[in-house]
Design a protein around this motif. Structure first.
Motif, mmCIF file in Angstrom:
data_model
loop_
_atom_site.group_PDB
_atom_site.id
_atom_site.type_symbol
_atom_site.label_atom_id
_atom_site.label_comp_id
_atom_site.label_asym_id
_atom_site.label_seq_id
_atom_site.Cartn_x
_atom_site.Cartn_y
_atom_site.Cartn_z
ATOM 1 N N ASP A 165 0.829 -1.202 0.000
ATOM 2 C CA ASP A 165 0.000 0.000 0.000
ATOM 3 C C ASP A 165 0.865 1.254 0.000
ATOM 4 O O ASP A 165 0.571 2.217 -0.711
ATOM 5 C CB ASP A 165 -0.939 0.004 1.208
ATOM 6 C CG ASP A 165 -2.003 -1.082 1.134
ATOM 7 O OD1 ASP A 165 -2.133 -1.751 0.081
ATOM 8 O OD2 ASP A 165 -2.705 -1.278 2.145
ATOM 9 N N ARG A 166 1.925 1.233 0.779
ATOM 10 C CA ARG A 166 2.832 2.386 0.861
ATOM 11 C C ARG A 166 3.474 2.678 -0.492
ATOM 12 O O ARG A 166 3.776 3.824 -0.816
ATOM 13 C CB ARG A 166 3.920 2.097 1.903
ATOM 14 C CG ARG A 166 4.800 3.301 2.179
ATOM 15 C CD ARG A 166 5.881 3.003 3.197
ATOM 16 N NE ARG A 166 5.318 2.592 4.473
ATOM 17 C CZ ARG A 166 6.026 2.028 5.433
ATOM 18 N NH1 ARG A 166 7.314 1.793 5.271
ATOM 19 N NH2 ARG A 166 5.454 1.695 6.565
ATOM 20 N N GLU A 167 3.667 1.636 -1.299
ATOM 21 C CA GLU A 167 4.283 1.785 -2.624
ATOM 22 C C GLU A 167 3.258 2.059 -3.721
ATOM 23 O O GLU A 167 3.578 2.009 -4.908
ATOM 24 C CB GLU A 167 5.073 0.522 -2.977
ATOM 25 C CG GLU A 167 6.316 0.313 -2.137
ATOM 26 C CD GLU A 167 7.372 1.376 -2.397
ATOM 27 O OE1 GLU A 167 7.467 1.880 -3.537
ATOM 28 O OE2 GLU A 167 8.102 1.716 -1.449
ATOM 29 N N GLY A 168 1.998 2.321 -3.337
ATOM 30 C CA GLY A 168 0.972 2.589 -4.336
ATOM 31 C C GLY A 168 0.454 1.337 -5.016
ATOM 32 O O GLY A 168 -0.112 1.413 -6.104
ATOM 33 N N MET A 169 0.617 0.190 -4.365
ATOM 34 C CA MET A 169 0.204 -1.094 -4.943
ATOM 35 C C MET A 169 -1.048 -1.633 -4.238
ATOM 36 O O MET A 169 -1.197 -2.842 -4.052
ATOM 37 C CB MET A 169 1.351 -2.104 -4.835
ATOM 38 C CG MET A 169 2.657 -1.684 -5.487
ATOM 39 S SD MET A 169 2.647 -1.832 -7.279
ATOM 40 C CE MET A 169 2.822 -3.579 -7.509
ATOM 41 N N GLU A 170 -1.964 -0.727 -3.882
ATOM 42 C CA GLU A 170 -3.197 -1.136 -3.211
ATOM 43 C C GLU A 170 -4.021 -2.077 -4.071
ATOM 44 O O GLU A 170 -4.815 -2.867 -3.559
ATOM 45 C CB GLU A 170 -4.059 0.090 -2.857
ATOM 46 C CG GLU A 170 -3.402 1.087 -1.960
ATOM 47 C CD GLU A 170 -2.639 2.173 -2.729
ATOM 48 O OE1 GLU A 170 -2.547 2.104 -3.979
ATOM 49 O OE2 GLU A 170 -2.126 3.084 -2.068
ATOM 50 N N HIS A 171 -3.859 -1.953 -5.385
ATOM 51 C CA HIS A 171 -4.627 -2.751 -6.337
ATOM 52 C C HIS A 171 -4.140 -4.197 -6.432
ATOM 53 O O HIS A 171 -4.796 -5.028 -7.061
ATOM 54 C CB HIS A 171 -4.551 -2.112 -7.727
ATOM 55 C CG HIS A 171 -3.148 -2.023 -8.244
ATOM 56 N ND1 HIS A 171 -2.270 -1.036 -7.810
ATOM 57 C CD2 HIS A 171 -2.456 -2.795 -9.117
ATOM 58 C CE1 HIS A 171 -1.100 -1.213 -8.418
ATOM 59 N NE2 HIS A 171 -1.196 -2.269 -9.210
ATOM 60 N N VAL A 172 -3.016 -4.520 -5.829
ATOM 61 C CA VAL A 172 -2.447 -5.869 -5.903
ATOM 62 C C VAL A 172 -3.173 -6.788 -4.927
ATOM 63 O O VAL A 172 -3.362 -6.442 -3.760
ATOM 64 C CB VAL A 172 -0.932 -5.841 -5.601
ATOM 65 C CG1 VAL A 172 -0.366 -7.237 -5.431
ATOM 66 C CG2 VAL A 172 -0.199 -5.099 -6.703
ATOM 67 N N LEU A 173 -3.564 -7.955 -5.413
ATOM 68 C CA LEU A 173 -4.164 -8.970 -4.556
ATOM 69 C C LEU A 173 -3.063 -9.647 -3.749
ATOM 70 O O LEU A 173 -2.108 -10.166 -4.325
ATOM 71 C CB LEU A 173 -4.899 -10.018 -5.402
ATOM 72 C CG LEU A 173 -5.394 -11.257 -4.659
ATOM 73 C CD1 LEU A 173 -6.433 -10.895 -3.604
ATOM 74 C CD2 LEU A 173 -5.957 -12.271 -5.655
ATOM 75 N N LEU A 174 -3.191 -9.624 -2.424
ATOM 76 C CA LEU A 174 -2.300 -10.364 -1.543
ATOM 77 C C LEU A 174 -3.081 -11.552 -1.034
ATOM 78 O O LEU A 174 -4.096 -11.399 -0.355
ATOM 79 C CB LEU A 174 -1.817 -9.485 -0.385
ATOM 80 C CG LEU A 174 -0.945 -10.173 0.669
ATOM 81 C CD1 LEU A 174 0.325 -10.758 0.051
ATOM 82 C CD2 LEU A 174 -0.599 -9.198 1.790
ATOM 83 N N THR A 175 -2.623 -12.729 -1.376
ATOM 84 C CA THR A 175 -3.296 -13.965 -1.005
ATOM 85 C C THR A 175 -2.219 -14.959 -0.599
ATOM 86 O O THR A 175 -1.039 -14.634 -0.603
ATOM 87 C CB THR A 175 -4.161 -14.480 -2.178
ATOM 88 O OG1 THR A 175 -4.925 -15.618 -1.762
ATOM 89 C CG2 THR A 175 -3.341 -14.849 -3.396
ATOM 90 N N GLY A 176 -2.618 -16.156 -0.247
ATOM 91 C CA GLY A 176 -1.590 -17.125 0.099
ATOM 92 C C GLY A 176 -2.146 -18.364 0.746
ATOM 93 O O GLY A 176 -3.352 -18.602 0.754
ATOM 94 N N GLY A 177 -1.214 -19.124 1.284
ATOM 95 C CA GLY A 177 -1.593 -20.372 1.903
ATOM 96 C C GLY A 177 -0.644 -20.742 3.012
ATOM 97 O O GLY A 177 0.389 -20.106 3.222
ATOM 98 N N GLY A 178 -1.036 -21.779 3.700
ATOM 99 C CA GLY A 178 -0.241 -22.272 4.802
ATOM 100 C C GLY A 178 -1.145 -22.854 5.870
ATOM 101 O O GLY A 178 -2.339 -23.047 5.656
ATOM 102 N N ILE A 179 -0.554 -23.105 7.001
ATOM 103 C CA ILE A 179 -1.306 -23.642 8.129
ATOM 104 C C ILE A 179 -1.774 -22.441 8.950
ATOM 105 O O ILE A 179 -1.083 -21.965 9.841
ATOM 106 C CB ILE A 179 -0.440 -24.617 8.941
ATOM 107 C CG1 ILE A 179 0.036 -25.742 8.030
ATOM 108 C CG2 ILE A 179 -1.220 -25.157 10.131
ATOM 109 C CD1 ILE A 179 1.057 -26.652 8.632
ATOM 110 N N ILE A 180 -2.950 -21.942 8.583
ATOM 111 C CA ILE A 180 -3.469 -20.701 9.148
ATOM 112 C C ILE A 180 -4.893 -20.968 9.640
ATOM 113 O O ILE A 180 -5.771 -21.314 8.845
ATOM 114 C CB ILE A 180 -3.436 -19.574 8.094
ATOM 115 C CG1 ILE A 180 -1.979 -19.347 7.641
ATOM 116 C CG2 ILE A 180 -4.073 -18.301 8.636
ATOM 117 C CD1 ILE A 180 -1.810 -18.404 6.486
ATOM 118 N N PRO A 181 -5.117 -20.833 10.945
ATOM 119 C CA PRO A 181 -6.464 -21.068 11.481
ATOM 120 C C PRO A 181 -7.505 -20.156 10.829
ATOM 121 O O PRO A 181 -7.202 -19.029 10.434
ATOM 122 C CB PRO A 181 -6.322 -20.738 12.973
ATOM 123 C CG PRO A 181 -4.862 -20.849 13.265
ATOM 124 C CD PRO A 181 -4.162 -20.462 11.981
#
Length: 139
Positions: A83-99
């Protein structure tokens, strides 16, 4: 060129000290095979390195694999840096062992869907494609 005329650019990142990268490599290959342009950062990336790579590569999506238990630190930090770099439009997603409750909390912080162990790669591919299609400018 419209969004639909270009390949989706996905940065697959493995932040933190966790050295288990099989899932990241599997999803990177699946995204590539689905026609996405994939950049894999490799192991032991800092949030700053992930965000800088996303900016440099003009990523549409950052997909992080977090198995270390540091997901409540790593995802929000990468979101903040994007967001600080002006990349608010980027989807941040992912995976792992996350409750589930942590995944919901991350969602409230601007993180997209979180995929747990055993999720079919086709689910992640469909999610990214649907997200990308929703961004398409109708004009």
């Amino acid at each position: 060129m419209s969004f639909s005329d270009r390949r989706i650019r996905v940065l697959v990142a493995k932040p933190g000290l966790d050295g288990h990268d099989r899932g990241a490599k599997v999803i990177a290959a699946a995204f590539r095979d689905a026609g996405f342009e994939v950049i894999y950062t490799g192991l032991h990336q800092t949030p700053e390195m992930v965000a800088a790579a996303a900016v440099q590569e003009d990523a549409d999506v950052v997909a992080m694999s977090v198995l270390s238990g540091a997901h409540m630190t790593l995802f929000p930090r990468v979101r903040e840096l994007l967001d600080r770099e002006g990349m608010e439009h980027v989807l941040l997603t992912g995976g792992g062992i996350i409750p589930g409750e942590d995944a919901a909390a991350l969602g409230e912080l601007g993180v997209g869907r979180i995929f747990g162990p055993g999720t079919a790669t086709t689910d992640a591919i469909e999610y990214v494609r649907d997200w990308f299609a929703e961004r398409e400018d109708p004009y």
